[in-house]
Enzyme design. Structure first.
Site, mmCIF file in Angstrom:
data_model
loop_
_atom_site.group_PDB
_atom_site.id
_atom_site.type_symbol
_atom_site.label_atom_id
_atom_site.label_comp_id
_atom_site.label_asym_id
_atom_site.label_seq_id
_atom_site.Cartn_x
_atom_site.Cartn_y
_atom_site.Cartn_z
ATOM 1 N N SER A 99 0.829 -1.214 0.000
ATOM 2 C CA SER A 99 0.000 0.000 0.000
ATOM 3 C C SER A 99 0.864 1.266 0.000
ATOM 4 O O SER A 99 0.484 2.278 -0.595
ATOM 5 C CB SER A 99 -0.981 0.008 1.182
ATOM 6 O OG SER A 99 -0.312 0.194 2.400
ATOM 7 N N MET A 158 10.632 -6.953 4.158
ATOM 8 C CA MET A 158 10.747 -7.687 5.415
ATOM 9 C C MET A 158 12.019 -8.539 5.491
ATOM 10 O O MET A 158 12.010 -9.664 5.987
ATOM 11 C CB MET A 158 9.506 -8.575 5.621
ATOM 12 C CG MET A 158 8.188 -7.805 5.604
ATOM 13 S SD MET A 158 8.164 -6.420 6.760
ATOM 14 C CE MET A 158 7.996 -7.315 8.291
ATOM 15 N N HIS A 188 8.944 2.837 8.836
ATOM 16 C CA HIS A 188 8.753 1.938 9.981
ATOM 17 C C HIS A 188 7.524 2.390 10.782
ATOM 18 O O HIS A 188 7.352 3.593 11.016
ATOM 19 C CB HIS A 188 10.014 1.977 10.863
ATOM 20 C CG HIS A 188 9.944 1.050 12.025
ATOM 21 N ND1 HIS A 188 10.187 -0.304 11.910
ATOM 22 C CD2 HIS A 188 9.621 1.267 13.326
ATOM 23 C CE1 HIS A 188 10.021 -0.877 13.085
ATOM 24 N NE2 HIS A 188 9.680 0.049 13.964
#
Ligand code: GRF
Length: 222
Positions: free
Chosen positions: A43, A120, A139
């Site tokens: 997103s 990730m 983050h």
């Protein structure tokens, strides 16, 4: 409502945030040439592209790299018509080999800076050194609080009343590089991990284009 879709509707302080010193209203010439790395939903990747299309972010996404074949980010790239390269980390010998290949693909694509938008994986020095001060991460916490995995869950667990998101430069220390921009988000008494993550996500989508415009000035000034 998409963030910053209509500048005339914003209060002047928000416009000042959008238009850093030296910004001439015309954007960067040429636009920032970005590479993006994503592992999941994507997103933030799409939010950057939408900000570009609205004219709020003077940039071009040259290449998206994903490490999970078929992930949401890859599907978004296909829908948006943005070049996407799949680099399944399971097929690479080690992190270093993966990162060297990443660098090669981004350099071939002409990326001058890279945004880790939900990547990730821990990155190695090979990637960091190839893009010095030009590798950004987003983050989901107000760093330096709640570094590492599950920043949202950590904030809930700690009982803080304000959390948020941070855009920072990537260094060898996980989530500890210089902070570029932050946005605060209230934590409600009845928040779940999902509800807080959604609120933070909305701020991330606003923050990332702003952070890029600010740091882009520095990049272009040499
Ligand atoms: C974001 O919350 C970001 O802060 C973290 O990973 C998440 C990615 O979300 N690094 P999305 O894939 O962009 O939706």
């Amino acid at each position: 409502m998409p963030a910053f879709s209509d500048l005339s509707q914003q209060d002047p302080s928000e416009q000042a945030l959008l238009q850093p010193a030296g910004w001439n209203g015309q954007g960067f010439d040429p636009p920032l040439q970005l590479g993006v790395m994503a592992s999941g939903n994507g997103s933030n990747f799409e939010a950057m592209e939408m900000a570009i299309r609205r004219g709020d972010l003077s940039a071009t996404i040259r290449l998206l790299v994903v490490n999970n074949p078929g992930c949401g980010a890859q599907r978004r790239a296909e829908r948006l018509g943005i070049p996407c390269s799949v680099m399944d980390h399971r097929l690479h010998q080690d992190r270093r080999e993966l990162d060297l290949e990443l660098v090669r693909r981004f350099q071939d694509a002409g990326a001058e800076a890279i945004v880790m938008a939900g990547w990730m994986r821990i990155v190695t020095d090979d990637l960091i050194q190839a893009y010095p001060n030009r590798l950004l991460n987003i983050h989901p916490s107000l760093l330096p609080s709640f570094r590492g995995l599950d920043g949202v869950g950590q904030a809930l667990q700690a009982g803080v009343q304000i959390s948020g998101c941070t855009v920072h430069l990537v260094t060898e220390d996980l989530d500890a590089g210089p902070i570029v921009a932050q946005a605060a988000v209230p934590v409600m008494a009845d928040d779940t991990r999902t509800s807080l993550a959604e609120r933070i996500h909305r701020e991330e989508h606003r923050l990332l284009p702003i952070a890029l415009m600010h740091i882009g000035q520095r990049w272009r000034q040499g």
